[in-house]
Design a protein around this motif. Sequence first.
Motif, PDB file in Angstrom:
ATOM      1  N   HIS A 216      99.366  69.236  33.349  1.00 34.11           N
ATOM      2  CA  HIS A 216      99.749  70.744  33.875  1.00 34.11           C
ATOM      3  C   HIS A 216     100.067  70.532  35.294  1.00 34.11           C
ATOM      4  CE1 HIS A 216      99.691  75.074  32.832  1.00 34.11           C
ATOM      5  NE2 HIS A 216      99.182  75.177  34.297  1.00 34.11           N
ATOM      6  N   LEU A 217     101.289  71.121  35.492  1.00 37.37           N
ATOM      7  CA  LEU A 217     101.817  70.940  37.013  1.00 37.37           C
ATOM      8  C   LEU A 217     101.152  72.009  37.846  1.00 37.37           C
ATOM      9  CD1 LEU A 217     103.923  69.209  35.414  1.00 37.37           C
ATOM     10  CD2 LEU A 217     105.689  69.899  37.060  1.00 37.37           C
ATOM     11  N   ASP A 218     100.841  71.717  39.244  1.00 34.91           N
ATOM     12  CA  ASP A 218     100.615  72.828  40.211  1.00 34.91           C
ATOM     13  C   ASP A 218     101.751  73.492  40.545  1.00 34.91           C
ATOM     14  OD1 ASP A 218      98.070  71.369  40.027  1.00 34.91           O
ATOM     15  OD2 ASP A 218      98.554  70.037  41.644  1.00 34.91           O
ATOM     16  N   SER A 219     101.289  74.727  41.065  1.00 31.61           N
ATOM     17  CA  SER A 219     102.274  75.699  41.358  1.00 31.61           C
ATOM     18  C   SER A 219     102.735  75.508  42.834  1.00 31.61           C
ATOM     19  CB  SER A 219     101.698  77.117  41.550  1.00 31.61           C
ATOM     20  OG  SER A 219     102.821  78.137  41.986  1.00 31.61           O
ATOM     21  N   GLY A 220     103.771  76.014  43.330  1.00 32.26           N
ATOM     22  CA  GLY A 220     104.345  75.695  44.560  1.00 32.26           C
ATOM     23  C   GLY A 220     105.048  77.096  45.460  1.00 32.26           C
ATOM     24  N   GLU A 221     105.267  76.723  46.473  1.00 27.16           N
ATOM     25  CA  GLU A 221     106.066  77.642  47.277  1.00 27.16           C
ATOM     26  C   GLU A 221     107.661  78.087  46.897  1.00 27.16           C
ATOM     27  OE1 GLU A 221     104.993  79.979  49.291  1.00 27.16           O
ATOM     28  OE2 GLU A 221     102.898  79.272  49.306  1.00 27.16           O
ATOM     29  N   VAL A 222     107.947  79.110  46.498  1.00 28.76           N
ATOM     30  CA  VAL A 222     109.463  79.392  46.202  1.00 28.76           C
ATOM     31  C   VAL A 222     109.935  80.261  47.280  1.00 28.76           C
ATOM     32  CG1 VAL A 222     111.177  80.323  44.549  1.00 28.76           C
ATOM     33  CG2 VAL A 222     108.897  78.945  43.887  1.00 28.76           C
ATOM     34  N   SER A 288     106.012  58.102  25.665  1.00 29.83           N
ATOM     35  CA  SER A 288     106.229  59.655  25.423  1.00 29.83           C
ATOM     36  C   SER A 288     106.600  60.309  26.409  1.00 29.83           C
ATOM     37  CB  SER A 288     105.216  60.331  24.847  1.00 29.83           C
ATOM     38  OG  SER A 288     104.023  60.188  25.590  1.00 29.83           O
ATOM     39  N   GLY A 289     106.242  59.618  27.815  1.00 30.48           N
ATOM     40  CA  GLY A 289     106.248  60.205  29.135  1.00 30.48           C
ATOM     41  C   GLY A 289     105.205  61.198  29.426  1.00 30.48           C
ATOM     42  N   GLY A 290     104.201  61.532  28.257  1.00 28.51           N
ATOM     43  CA  GLY A 290     103.237  62.217  28.880  1.00 28.51           C
ATOM     44  C   GLY A 290     102.093  62.025  30.003  1.00 28.51           C
ATOM     45  N   SER A 291     102.011  60.533  30.049  1.00 25.37           N
ATOM     46  CA  SER A 291     101.207  59.912  30.997  1.00 25.37           C
ATOM     47  C   SER A 291     101.837  59.646  32.386  1.00 25.37           C
ATOM     48  CB  SER A 291     100.396  58.576  30.633  1.00 25.37           C
ATOM     49  OG  SER A 291     101.666  57.815  30.502  1.00 25.37           O
ATOM     50  N   ASP A 292     103.255  59.947  32.121  1.00 24.26           N
ATOM     51  CA  ASP A 292     104.034  59.912  33.674  1.00 24.26           C
ATOM     52  C   ASP A 292     104.103  61.043  34.178  1.00 24.26           C
ATOM     53  OD1 ASP A 292     104.214  57.306  33.648  1.00 24.26           O
ATOM     54  OD2 ASP A 292     105.772  56.962  32.043  1.00 24.26           O
ATOM     55  N   MET A 293     103.990  62.333  33.596  1.00 20.64           N
ATOM     56  CA  MET A 293     104.340  63.594  34.051  1.00 20.64           C
ATOM     57  C   MET A 293     103.616  63.813  35.208  1.00 20.64           C
ATOM     58  SD  MET A 293     104.727  66.021  30.550  1.00 20.64           S
ATOM     59  CE  MET A 293     105.929  65.351  29.242  1.00 20.64           C
ATOM     60  N   GLN A 294     102.291  63.648  35.292  1.00 11.95           N
ATOM     61  CA  GLN A 294     101.510  63.849  36.499  1.00 11.95           C
ATOM     62  C   GLN A 294     101.803  63.083  37.453  1.00 11.95           C
ATOM     63  OE1 GLN A 294      98.811  66.261  35.327  1.00 11.95           O
ATOM     64  NE2 GLN A 294      99.137  66.951  37.467  1.00 11.95           N
ATOM     65  N   LEU A 295     102.073  61.571  37.354  1.00 12.95           N
ATOM     66  CA  LEU A 295     102.345  60.752  38.055  1.00 12.95           C
ATOM     67  C   LEU A 295     103.734  61.010  39.084  1.00 12.95           C
ATOM     68  CD1 LEU A 295     101.937  57.624  39.160  1.00 12.95           C
ATOM     69  CD2 LEU A 295     103.187  56.849  37.358  1.00 12.95           C
ATOM     70  N   ILE A 296     104.757  61.369  38.279  1.00  9.89           N
ATOM     71  CA  ILE A 296     105.693  61.498  38.668  1.00  9.89           C
ATOM     72  C   ILE A 296     105.889  62.990  39.730  1.00  9.89           C
ATOM     73  CG2 ILE A 296     107.094  63.382  37.035  1.00  9.89           C
ATOM     74  CD1 ILE A 296     109.652  61.528  37.320  1.00  9.89           C
ATOM     75  N   GLN A 297     104.782  63.913  39.398  1.00 10.63           N
ATOM     76  CA  GLN A 297     104.620  65.204  40.319  1.00 10.63           C
ATOM     77  C   GLN A 297     104.257  64.822  41.569  1.00 10.63           C
ATOM     78  OE1 GLN A 297     101.609  67.427  39.023  1.00 10.63           O
ATOM     79  NE2 GLN A 297     102.213  69.281  40.474  1.00 10.63           N
ATOM     80  N   TYR A 298     103.586  63.637  41.893  1.00 15.68           N
ATOM     81  CA  TYR A 298     102.884  63.248  43.268  1.00 15.68           C
ATOM     82  C   TYR A 298     103.678  61.958  43.532  1.00 15.68           C
ATOM     83  CZ  TYR A 298      99.188  66.289  41.657  1.00 15.68           C
ATOM     84  OH  TYR A 298      98.508  67.363  41.352  1.00 15.68           O
ATOM     85  N   GLU A 299     104.595  61.569  43.002  1.00 13.03           N
ATOM     86  CA  GLU A 299     105.016  60.070  43.424  1.00 13.03           C
ATOM     87  C   GLU A 299     106.752  60.118  43.328  1.00 13.03           C
ATOM     88  OE1 GLU A 299     103.277  56.812  41.922  1.00 13.03           O
ATOM     89  OE2 GLU A 299     101.271  57.251  42.538  1.00 13.03           O
ATOM     90  N   TYR A 300     107.170  61.302  43.057  1.00 14.50           N
ATOM     91  CA  TYR A 300     108.471  61.722  42.762  1.00 14.50           C
ATOM     92  C   TYR A 300     109.557  60.929  43.990  1.00 14.50           C
ATOM     93  CZ  TYR A 300     108.758  65.666  45.576  1.00 14.50           C
ATOM     94  OH  TYR A 300     108.524  66.622  46.563  1.00 14.50           O
ATOM     95  N   TYR A 301     108.890  61.207  45.545  1.00 15.37           N
ATOM     96  CA  TYR A 301     109.594  60.982  46.491  1.00 15.37           C
ATOM     97  C   TYR A 301     109.725  59.469  46.659  1.00 15.37           C
ATOM     98  CZ  TYR A 301     104.651  60.351  47.928  1.00 15.37           C
ATOM     99  OH  TYR A 301     103.162  59.970  47.700  1.00 15.37           O
ATOM    100  N   GLN A 302     108.965  58.510  45.766  1.00  9.75           N
ATOM    101  CA  GLN A 302     109.183  57.077  46.053  1.00  9.75           C
ATOM    102  C   GLN A 302     110.308  56.554  45.344  1.00  9.75           C
ATOM    103  OE1 GLN A 302     105.673  54.942  44.642  1.00  9.75           O
ATOM    104  NE2 GLN A 302     104.219  56.230  46.129  1.00  9.75           N
TER     105      GLN A 302
END
Length: 434
Positions: A216-222, A288-302
């Motif tokens: 479940h992704l965290d909220s952020g500023e818009v 499936s990508g399920g385990s990578d969803m949380q990972l990409i949220q915090y490491e997409y900048y890499q």
Amino acid sequence: MKRQKNHRMLELCFTAVTGVVIAVLVWLYLKLANAGITVIWEIIPSHMEIEHYTLIMCLIGGLVVGIFHHFYGPYPESMADAVRRVRDTGSYPFKNLYITIIAAFLSLFFGGAVGPESGLVCLLLGLCFWAMEQFRIARSVMQTCFEEHPGISGGQVFRRMLKGLSYSADRIMNDASAPQWKRSEQISTGVTAGVTALFVYLLMNRLLGSAFTIPHLDSGEVYMKDRFSVILLAAAGVGSGYLFLIFRKLSSLFFGKLRSKKLNILNAVLGGLILGLIGTVLPMTMFSGGSDMQLIQYEYYQYTPWLLVLIGVVKLFLTNVCIESGWRGGHFFPVIFSGLSIGYGLSTILGTSQILSVVVVTAALLGTILQQPIGALALMVIFFPIEELGWMSVICCATGCIPLPPPLRENPDNKGFICGLIHRKGKKKLEMRE
């Protein structure tokens, strides 16, 4: 009156036990799916250095999947087919559930870009109708025991009722002596079993470790400037949805020709070959990508932004290749992962809020593919913060109501959500007049 209360108490206790059985089986299904992936893709490579391991395992997986489908048929059913079967027949077969489970495991174990939801939905539907038959047989046993043995204790009756849980599927389905239940009784027992199953499943997750975690992704500023990019992000999501549908059409045409010639094994091996080649270069396009969803949220900048977009698009392609080549499974998890990957990439390119970007792109992607605004919104709420409900609702409704071009429709007669709604209302009015 007291006897009726005792009878009802026995029924509720049996219903609760049935719910426990369902919870245990679902938990084991999800736990074993994760365990199989861990063994093949983490434990074995850590102890053995094999060159081109990904390609080799995908080819082996394709061979195993192809042989399995050659002998047992196309399992598991897609979610749409499973729900359609229930709607048309009022039931779902539970005799061959083990085949459905094995087939779902094979696609997941060997890294198929498919989700676990198809196998899980088929398992749940089968268990639900198995439970309904169990309730019916248990009531028959209880009534017979009290009629033939007036002095029998409730504990003895309950033990006899529990014996039905070990009956084979053939014996359950052929037991015509069991009385039919009223609709209200089916609902009450179903709710009891469902609540018990959910409680036991959550308890097992707590005590024995989570069988399956939904990220479940965290909220952020818009910010105000981000809102001007919504139309562009939504267009990217719609475009990605069209790409998915085009990939589905092309994959269906190509692999459909092999299926028509009964070349199931070659079909699955080709799918494994494509999966292995792409997975070697872009590992995140597998599974499936399920385990990578949380990972990409915090490491997409890499990752470079265009690489994130590429990963999302390739994932859409690979999911269709897997499903059409025989690596059957669901597409919800891979599609949502693709939306995240593309959304984070566009966020960096356009300089927009990350959460707004992934929400809009994923909502537009799901709305376009599903053509069901409510269904798309329900999926979005599971994965995304409730603070973004407004954006999710607007985008899901807007994109889910746009009818697809006829060549891209899975069902040519399906002209979209709005046309279907108008058709159903017109049909009801006509029936009322008659």
